[in-house]
Design a protein around this motif. Structure first.
Motif, PDB file in Angstrom:
ATOM      1  N   LEU A 105       0.825  -1.208   0.000  1.00 56.74           N
ATOM      2  CA  LEU A 105       0.000   0.000   0.000  1.00 56.74           C
ATOM      3  C   LEU A 105       0.858   1.256   0.000  1.00 56.74           C
ATOM      4  N   ALA A 106       1.884   1.269   0.816  1.00 55.11           N
ATOM      5  CA  ALA A 106       2.693   2.472   1.014  1.00 55.11           C
ATOM      6  C   ALA A 106       3.431   2.906  -0.252  1.00 55.11           C
ATOM      7  N   TYR A 107       3.892   1.964  -1.047  1.00 54.94           N
ATOM      8  CA  TYR A 107       4.686   2.320  -2.216  1.00 54.94           C
ATOM      9  C   TYR A 107       3.877   2.339  -3.503  1.00 54.94           C
ATOM     10  N   ASP A 108       2.634   1.888  -3.444  1.00 50.56           N
ATOM     11  CA  ASP A 108       1.834   1.766  -4.650  1.00 50.56           C
ATOM     12  C   ASP A 108       0.805   2.874  -4.806  1.00 50.56           C
ATOM     13  N   ARG A 109       0.688   3.750  -3.834  1.00 49.34           N
ATOM     14  CA  ARG A 109      -0.357   4.770  -3.851  1.00 49.34           C
ATOM     15  C   ARG A 109       0.242   6.177  -3.787  1.00 49.34           C
ATOM     16  N   ASP A 110      -0.312   7.067  -4.583  1.00 53.20           N
ATOM     17  CA  ASP A 110       0.055   8.477  -4.517  1.00 53.20           C
ATOM     18  C   ASP A 110      -0.869   9.167  -3.524  1.00 53.20           C
ATOM     19  N   PRO A 111      -0.342  10.115  -2.753  1.00 51.87           N
ATOM     20  CA  PRO A 111      -1.192  10.821  -1.799  1.00 51.87           C
ATOM     21  C   PRO A 111      -2.169  11.755  -2.523  1.00 51.87           C
ATOM     22  N   ASP A 112      -3.255  12.075  -1.847  1.00 45.91           N
ATOM     23  CA  ASP A 112      -4.185  13.067  -2.378  1.00 45.91           C
ATOM     24  C   ASP A 112      -3.533  14.446  -2.385  1.00 45.91           C
ATOM     25  N   GLU A 113      -2.630  14.657  -1.425  1.00 46.84           N
ATOM     26  CA  GLU A 113      -1.970  15.960  -1.281  1.00 46.84           C
ATOM     27  C   GLU A 113      -0.724  15.795  -0.426  1.00 46.84           C
ATOM     28  N   THR A 114       0.343  16.492  -0.786  1.00 50.31           N
ATOM     29  CA  THR A 114       1.504  16.614   0.092  1.00 50.31           C
ATOM     30  C   THR A 114       1.318  17.929   0.837  1.00 50.31           C
ATOM     31  N   VAL A 115       1.087  17.835   2.130  1.00 50.04           N
ATOM     32  CA  VAL A 115       0.744  18.997   2.945  1.00 50.04           C
ATOM     33  C   VAL A 115       1.989  19.760   3.367  1.00 50.04           C
ATOM     34  N   PHE A 116       3.062  19.039   3.655  1.00 47.66           N
ATOM     35  CA  PHE A 116       4.272  19.664   4.192  1.00 47.66           C
ATOM     36  C   PHE A 116       5.472  18.821   3.817  1.00 47.66           C
TER      37      PHE A 116
END
Length: 101
Positions: free
Chosen positions: A26-37
């Motif tokens: 999961l951690a390496y296969d998904r892009d975040p919705d947003e990088t907040v910081f």
């Protein structure tokens, strides 16, 4: 399954989400919705490929996944790694910024 769905499921199971480690698939296969910081302390310059202290917050649905390496550990250190998963954006920002002081 998305990271947000997985975290919601674990929360329903009564697992302490704050320090849970995301499954690698999961951690390496998904892009975040947003990088907040994102902040990195790299006095060496962009050509240095060694470890440098950093703080990063990524949002997945309603969850903020925070991780980094504490600035107090020093540059090129592999010590001082930290993580936090929360729904509270302000808590995430305070934690990330505190590790870069």
């Amino acid at each position: 399954m998305s990271i947000s769905e997985w975290l919601n499921q674990k929360e329903k199971e009564g697992v302490d989400i704050s320090q849970i480690e995301l499954p690698k698939d999961l951690a390496y296969d998904r892009d975040p919705d947003e990088t907040v910081f994102f902040e990195e302390y790299n006095p060496c310059g962009v050509l240095c490929n060694k470890n440098h202290p950093f703080s990063k917050i990524e949002r997945f649905g309603r969850w903020y996944v925070c991780k980094g390496q504490d600035k107090k550990a020093g540059i090129h250190s592999s010590e001082g790694k930290w993580r936090l998963i929360t729904r509270d954006k302000e808590e995430a920002l305070q934690m990330a910024k505190a590790h870069m002081e």
